[in-house]
Design a protein around this motif. Structure first.
Motif, short mmCIF file in Angstrom:
data_model
loop_
_atom_site.label_atom_id
_atom_site.label_comp_id
_atom_site.label_asym_id
_atom_site.label_seq_id
_atom_site.Cartn_x
_atom_site.Cartn_y
_atom_site.Cartn_z
N VAL A 23 96.55 17.97 48.53
CA VAL A 23 97.37 16.84 48.09
C VAL A 23 96.63 15.99 47.06
O VAL A 23 97.21 15.59 46.04
N ALA A 24 95.35 15.73 47.28
CA ALA A 24 94.59 14.90 46.33
C ALA A 24 94.48 15.59 44.97
O ALA A 24 94.65 14.96 43.93
N ASN A 25 94.19 16.89 44.96
CA ASN A 25 94.11 17.63 43.71
C ASN A 25 95.47 17.69 43.01
O ASN A 25 95.55 17.64 41.78
N GLU A 26 96.54 17.80 43.79
CA GLU A 26 97.88 17.83 43.21
C GLU A 26 98.19 16.52 42.49
O GLU A 26 98.78 16.53 41.41
N GLN A 27 97.77 15.40 43.06
CA GLN A 27 98.00 14.10 42.40
C GLN A 27 97.21 14.01 41.11
O GLN A 27 97.73 13.54 40.09
N ILE A 28 95.97 14.46 41.13
CA ILE A 28 95.15 14.46 39.91
C ILE A 28 95.79 15.36 38.86
O ILE A 28 95.89 15.00 37.69
N PHE A 29 96.25 16.54 39.28
CA PHE A 29 96.85 17.47 38.33
C PHE A 29 98.14 16.90 37.73
O PHE A 29 98.38 17.05 36.53
N ARG A 30 98.94 16.25 38.55
CA ARG A 30 100.17 15.61 38.02
C ARG A 30 99.82 14.57 36.97
O ARG A 30 100.48 14.46 35.94
N HIS A 31 98.75 13.81 37.22
CA HIS A 31 98.34 12.80 36.25
C HIS A 31 97.84 13.47 34.96
O HIS A 31 98.14 12.99 33.86
N LEU A 32 97.10 14.54 35.09
CA LEU A 32 96.66 15.28 33.90
C LEU A 32 97.86 15.79 33.10
O LEU A 32 97.86 15.73 31.87
N GLN A 33 98.87 16.28 33.79
CA GLN A 33 100.07 16.74 33.09
C GLN A 33 100.81 15.59 32.43
O GLN A 33 101.41 15.75 31.37
N PHE A 34 100.76 14.41 33.02
CA PHE A 34 101.36 13.24 32.39
C PHE A 34 100.66 12.95 31.07
O PHE A 34 101.29 12.62 30.08
N LEU A 35 99.33 13.12 31.04
CA LEU A 35 98.57 12.87 29.82
C LEU A 35 98.71 14.00 28.80
O LEU A 35 98.75 13.76 27.60
N CYS A 36 98.74 15.24 29.29
CA CYS A 36 98.64 16.41 28.41
C CYS A 36 99.96 17.11 28.14
O CYS A 36 100.05 17.91 27.21
N GLY A 37 100.94 16.88 28.96
CA GLY A 37 102.14 17.71 28.92
C GLY A 37 101.95 18.85 29.91
O GLY A 37 100.95 18.91 30.62
N PRO A 38 102.90 19.77 29.96
CA PRO A 38 102.80 20.86 30.93
C PRO A 38 101.51 21.67 30.76
O PRO A 38 101.12 22.00 29.65
N LEU A 39 100.87 21.95 31.88
CA LEU A 39 99.64 22.76 31.89
C LEU A 39 99.93 24.06 32.62
O LEU A 39 100.73 24.10 33.55
N LYS A 40 99.25 25.12 32.21
CA LYS A 40 99.50 26.44 32.78
C LYS A 40 98.74 26.63 34.09
O LYS A 40 97.51 26.59 34.12
N VAL A 41 99.47 26.84 35.17
CA VAL A 41 98.89 27.14 36.48
C VAL A 41 99.10 28.63 36.73
O VAL A 41 100.22 29.12 36.70
N ILE A 42 98.00 29.34 36.98
CA ILE A 42 98.13 30.77 37.22
C ILE A 42 98.17 31.12 38.71
O ILE A 42 98.68 32.17 39.07
N ILE A 43 97.64 30.20 39.56
CA ILE A 43 97.65 30.50 41.00
C ILE A 43 97.34 29.24 41.79
O ILE A 43 96.62 28.35 41.33
N ASN A 44 97.90 29.17 43.00
CA ASN A 44 97.57 28.14 43.99
C ASN A 44 96.96 28.86 45.18
O ASN A 44 97.53 29.84 45.66
N LEU A 45 95.82 28.36 45.65
CA LEU A 45 95.07 29.06 46.70
C LEU A 45 94.61 28.14 47.81
O LEU A 45 94.47 26.93 47.61
N ASP A 46 94.30 28.74 48.95
CA ASP A 46 93.65 28.04 50.05
C ASP A 46 92.28 28.62 50.36
O ASP A 46 91.55 28.06 51.15
N ASN A 47 91.94 29.72 49.74
CA ASN A 47 90.74 30.46 50.10
C ASN A 47 89.65 30.28 49.04
O ASN A 47 89.87 30.54 47.86
#
Length: 125
Positions: A23-47
């Motif tokens: 959740v914390a990383n998702e909030q940071i990433f959303r903020h980065l996308q607010f600054l940069c525009g859409p960013l390319k995510v290739i995978i979401n992981l737990d491992n």
């Protein structure tokens, strides 16, 4: 990019991101996308092993916190190079304890808090 030491919005727009389901990383990433525009995510992981393989084999960028990588069950994650994002976003946070002063903590809980405080905040006591 590592040689630069600091990143710009332009640098981030051209990266491929591998994200932890956090959740914390998702909030940071959303903020980065607010600054940069859409960013390319290739995978979401737990491992952690899978994240390490994705970073090293697919040249992906991972948002991670130093505390997480240094306490990961997969230790090679802590050996990867880091770049601070604090010049783009406020990445500072405080780690602390909230307890109810009317409730007595168990001896085990007090021992755990003292151990962590001694390890990470030795000058605060």
């Amino acid at each position: 990019m590592l040689e630069k030491g600091t990143l710009t919005v332009h640098d981030l727009r051209h990266q491929r991101f591998a994200l932890f389901n956090d959740v914390a990383n998702e909030q940071i990433f959303r903020h980065l996308q607010f600054l940069c525009g859409p960013l390319k995510v290739i995978i979401n992981l737990d491992n952690a092993w899978s994240m390490y393989a994705t970073i090293t084999k697919l040249n992906a960028v991972c948002l991670g916190r130093t505390f997480q990588t240094h306490h990961s069950p997969y230790s090679p994650l802590a050996d990867l190079p880091e770049i601070e994002l604090g010049d783009l976003i406020d990445s500072h946070f405080e780690f602390g304890w909230l307890t109810n002063p009317n409730d007595e903590l168990s001896a085990t809980t007090v021992e755990l808090i003292d151990h962590i405080n001694d390890r990470y905040y030795p000058l605060s006591r």
